[in-house]
Each structure stands twice: as C-alpha cells, then as structure tokens.
Design an enzyme around this catalytic site. Structure first.
Site, mmCIF file in Angstrom:
data_model
loop_
_atom_site.group_PDB
_atom_site.id
_atom_site.type_symbol
_atom_site.label_atom_id
_atom_site.label_comp_id
_atom_site.label_asym_id
_atom_site.label_seq_id
_atom_site.Cartn_x
_atom_site.Cartn_y
_atom_site.Cartn_z
ATOM 1 N N ASP A 51 -6.103 -5.274 -1.979
ATOM 2 C CA ASP A 51 -6.085 -5.836 -3.339
ATOM 3 C C ASP A 51 -7.326 -6.647 -3.691
ATOM 4 O OD1 ASP A 51 -3.542 -4.733 -3.471
ATOM 5 O OD2 ASP A 51 -2.613 -6.552 -2.681
ATOM 6 N N LYS B 51 -10.981 -2.672 -4.802
ATOM 7 C CA LYS B 51 -11.593 -1.389 -4.397
ATOM 8 C C LYS B 51 -11.595 -0.395 -5.548
ATOM 9 C CE LYS B 51 -8.467 -0.921 -1.129
ATOM 10 N NZ LYS B 51 -7.888 -2.235 -0.958
ATOM 11 N N GLY C 295 -2.131 0.373 -4.103
ATOM 12 C CA GLY C 295 -2.032 0.281 -5.559
ATOM 13 C C GLY C 295 -3.386 -0.162 -6.078
ATOM 14 N N HIS C 296 -4.134 0.754 -6.674
ATOM 15 C CA HIS C 296 -5.475 0.421 -7.147
ATOM 16 C C HIS C 296 -5.483 0.302 -8.666
ATOM 17 C CE1 HIS C 296 -7.373 2.141 -3.233
ATOM 18 N NE2 HIS C 296 -6.489 1.196 -3.018
ATOM 19 N N GLN D 120 -5.803 -0.300 1.588
ATOM 20 C CA GLN D 120 -5.510 -1.493 2.389
ATOM 21 C C GLN D 120 -6.808 -2.247 2.738
ATOM 22 O OE1 GLN D 120 -3.563 1.584 3.586
ATOM 23 N NE2 GLN D 120 -2.442 0.919 1.800
HETATM 24 P P1 IMO Z 1 -4.254 -1.570 -1.461
HETATM 25 O O1 IMO Z 1 -4.881 -0.242 -1.156
HETATM 26 C C1 IMO Z 1 -2.106 -5.077 -0.048
HETATM 27 C C2 IMO Z 1 0.707 -4.499 3.282
HETATM 28 C C3 IMO Z 1 2.188 -4.675 3.081
HETATM 29 C C4 IMO Z 1 2.604 -5.184 4.457
HETATM 30 C C5 IMO Z 1 1.697 -4.381 5.403
HETATM 31 C C6 IMO Z 1 2.340 -3.142 5.986
HETATM 32 O O2 IMO Z 1 -3.718 -1.692 -2.829
HETATM 33 O O3 IMO Z 1 -5.194 -2.674 -1.109
HETATM 34 P P2 IMO Z 1 2.942 -0.775 4.904
HETATM 35 O O4 IMO Z 1 3.804 -0.409 3.729
HETATM 36 O O5 IMO Z 1 1.526 -0.366 4.770
HETATM 37 O O6 IMO Z 1 3.529 -0.331 6.214
HETATM 38 O O7 IMO Z 1 2.968 -2.387 4.947
HETATM 39 O O8 IMO Z 1 0.576 -4.001 4.623
HETATM 40 N N1 IMO Z 1 0.031 -3.525 2.388
HETATM 41 C C7 IMO Z 1 -0.826 -3.858 1.409
HETATM 42 N N2 IMO Z 1 -1.198 -5.076 0.945
HETATM 43 N N3 IMO Z 1 -2.664 -3.957 -0.572
HETATM 44 C C8 IMO Z 1 -2.322 -2.726 -0.102
HETATM 45 O O9 IMO Z 1 -2.955 -1.623 -0.511
HETATM 46 C C9 IMO Z 1 -1.328 -2.643 0.908
HETATM 47 N N4 IMO Z 1 -0.743 -1.631 1.573
HETATM 48 C C10 IMO Z 1 0.063 -2.175 2.484
HETATM 49 O O10 IMO Z 1 2.469 -5.596 2.049
HETATM 50 O O11 IMO Z 1 2.278 -6.533 4.630
HETATM 51 MG MG MG Z 2 -3.606 -3.003 -4.399
#
Ligand code: IMO
Ligand code: MG
Length: 337
Positions: free
Chosen positions: A13, A16, A42-43, A179
């Site tokens: 978050d 990106k 979630g972008h 992530q």
């Molecule tokens: P973007 O791409 C922020 C976090 C979840 C949890 C941990 C594991 O938008 O940056 P998962 O469902 O992946 O097994 O959860 O990772 N998490 C994210 N936090 N942005 C994301 O994606 C995330 N994808 C997973 O909240 O702590």
């Molecule tokens: Mg996000």
C-alpha cells in the site's frame, strides 16, 4: 529486451499502482507483468480523473499495453473474471489486453475457505496462502488446466523469446509487484507475512534474467502502515489523524491500516536487498498537513522541525549508506496522477 521493476519497500500500500501507472504513461512498454501474489493486492489508480482499484490485473490495461499475470502469481478465477468485466464496463479493453501465464496457479474456493478458517495472522482471506501451499506441495491446479482461461492463456517463454511480433521491435517490460518487503515470505516479519516473494528476485523468476533489468523503482511512504494481526501501531494519538487524512483503510478488505513512524532501518535494508536505483517516498503531504516529522532508526525516535529537514536526513543517509546513485523523489499523495 529491457525491463523496469516497481517494488514496495514497506508493508504494501505504498503507491505501487500510482508509480506503475505513471511509468506506463511515460514509457512505451510492450508488456506489464504482475510477478507475485493474487487478489490479496489492491492497487489504487487514478486514470483520467477516475478512481480504479485493481487486484489481479496489471495497470498496462489503462494504456492499451498487453498485461500479463505472471507465473509467480496465483489467480482466483471468479475474481479475475469479475475484475475483467468491471474494467470493460468502464471502457477499459481488458478482455483483449489481459493474459494469464499458463503456469500461474489457481486459487480455488476451497483455498479461500481454508484461508478464512486458518487465518490467525490476519490475512486478506483471499486464499493466497493455501494456493501457494498446494503449489509447493505439487498438488496445485494451473491456469492452463482450467478451460475457462482458454482465451487468456499465454506461454511466457514464447511470448518474450519467440514472439514474431517482436522480431523488429524491442520488448520493454514493466514488472508491477504486489505486497511489500515487510510482508515478504523470507525477509518479512515471519509469520506475519504473505506467501509469495515480494522483492526484485520475484520479478526475475517470471522469466526475465537480471541482465535485462534497467530501472528498479522502490516505493515507500513517509510513514508506515500495516494491515494484519500483529500489534504495529504506536501509542501516539497522531496516528489516528494520519489514518483519516491519508485514507489508510485497506483497498481490498476495508480494514483500518495500523500506522507508525517510518522505520529507516527497514527502508535501508529493503533498498539494499532490492538494489533500487530510484526511490519514491509518497504521502509527504499528509505529514505536512499535521506538521509532524518523525522517524525511527533502531529504537531511536528522531524528530525534525520541518519537511525539508526530514527529507534531507533520509536522502543523505540513503545515498551515503546504500548507494550514492539512487534518485530520491518525495511526493504528495495524489501527485503525478
Ligand atoms: P498491495 O499489493 C497490504 C497482508 C495481509 C496480512 C498478510 C498476509 O495492495 O500492497 P495474505 O492474504 O497475503 O496471506 O495476508 O499480508 N497483505 C497486504 N497488506 N497490501 C497488500 O497488497 C497486501 N496483501 C497482503 O493484510 O497481514
Ligand atoms: Mg494495496
């Protein structure tokens, strides 16, 4: 072939989507490839003044660029088709542009149930962990095995090495990561991590070797956010204001993101391990509104008088301790869009 990478240096978050969108607008990429994760991502992207939130689909679709969900990703078919339809209904040619690597693995509904029942680290419950678990246990189902994907399948090797469309023209790829470093399965704060690799190593696993990498864009925020079960937020009341002003609520699950001051040592480690040559630090305008400028280095909390002092400190330490050639950009939340 040339490839650029967008990689998150904190806990996801960090913007990106915004940076990938800007790069797509400026560079003539032939492909945008998502290299890890699934619809846990979630972008948030502003395109022609409209807000879009993408989960699986790379941002090349907004500029008519072929957009591939790479072999390092996991795909939930229903969510994928819904995302395609949503984009189509808003005038984006997703059906024509989006492809899925034959060897990407699928997230099944059962994986989602397992993720919801097992989730004690606060996952997004999108089935990611169980899908990767089955992949590595050699029990997974791949996109090529599901007839619903027949119009979308691409063989990554043929696409980038044996594609007649690119005999005369150079292939130019943007890798859009999901992530972030603090959530990486190896480098993150295990077990509070996701199930994929979130560093540049992960981009390379999608079929493009290091010799073709040109620019690596690290993306961070001037403060930190994290969503999940561990205790992350500091006691300072200001974090509540940052959450509101920065709209720090998960774009996938709507959960409030926990806030803390920037952890400089984590940023430095992520900058080193990803070998970034460009760094964008986002959301500086949020702290400007609050006139509060702090960061941690180790256990020490540093407080600065103003934006310029904090930016100078971060930039000079990074250039001195990581690499003097890194280009550092500080940006407001909705700048460049
Ligand atoms: P973007 O791409 C922020 C976090 C979840 C949890 C941990 C594991 O938008 O940056 P998962 O469902 O992946 O097994 O959860 O990772 N998490 C994210 N936090 N942005 C994301 O994606 C995330 N994808 C997973 O909240 O702590
Ligand atoms: Mg996000």
């Amino acid at each position: 072939m040339i490839a650029d990478i967008v990689v998150d240096l904190q806990y996801g978050d960090c913007g990106k989507g915004k940076i990938a969108h800007v790069l797509c607008k400026e560079e003539k990429y032939t492909h945008v490839i998502r290299y890890n994760g699934g619809c846990n991502a979630g972008h948030t992207i502003y395109h022609n003044g409209e807000k879009f939130i993408t989960h699986h689909i790379p941002c090349g679709v907004f500029f008519g660029i072929k957009s591939i969900i790479g072999p390092g990703c996991v795909v939930h078919p229903d969510s994928f088709f819904k995302e395609i339809e949503d984009l189509e209904s808003r005038g984006i040619q997703a059906k024509e542009l989006v492809k899925v690597a034959a060897n990407a693995h699928l997230i099944t509904d059962f994986h989602r149930i397992q993720d919801s029942e097992e989730s004690d680290i606060g996952t997004t419950r999108r089935g990611n962990g169980p899908a990767y678990r089955d992949k590595y246990a050699r029990k997974g189902v791949r996109a090529i095995d599901d007839p619903r994907f027949s119009n979308y399948i691409v063989n990554m090797y043929e696409e980038i090495y044996e594609n007649e469309d690119f005999q005369q023209k150079e292939i130019k790829i943007l890798f859009e990561g999901a992530q972030g470093f603090g959530l990486d399965i190896d480098w993150g704060d295990y077990p509070f991590v996701t199930s994929s690799h979130c560093t540049v190593g992960s981009a390379i696993l999608n079929g493009v070797p290091p010799k073709f990498i040109r620019n690596t864009w690290g993306v961070a925020k001037i403060y930190e956010t994290y969503v999940g079960a561990k205790n992350f937020e500091g006691p300072d009341e200001i974090f509540e204001s940052i959450r509101e002003l920065g709209e720090e609520y998960g774009s996938t699950t709507g959960r409030p993101r926990q806030i803390n001051w920037l952890d400089f040592d984590l940023l430095k480690m992520a900058a080193r391990i990803n070998g970034i040559n460009n760094l964008v630090i986002n959301k500086v305008d949020i702290l400007e509104k609050l006139k509060s400028w702090c960061l941690y280095s180790g256990p020490t909390l540093y407080e600065f008088n103003n934006k310029e002092d904090m930016e100078f400190w971060i930039k000079s330490k990074l250039l001195l301790e990581v690499d003097e050639d890194i280009q550092v950009f500080f940006s407001g939340d909705k700048e460049f869009i």
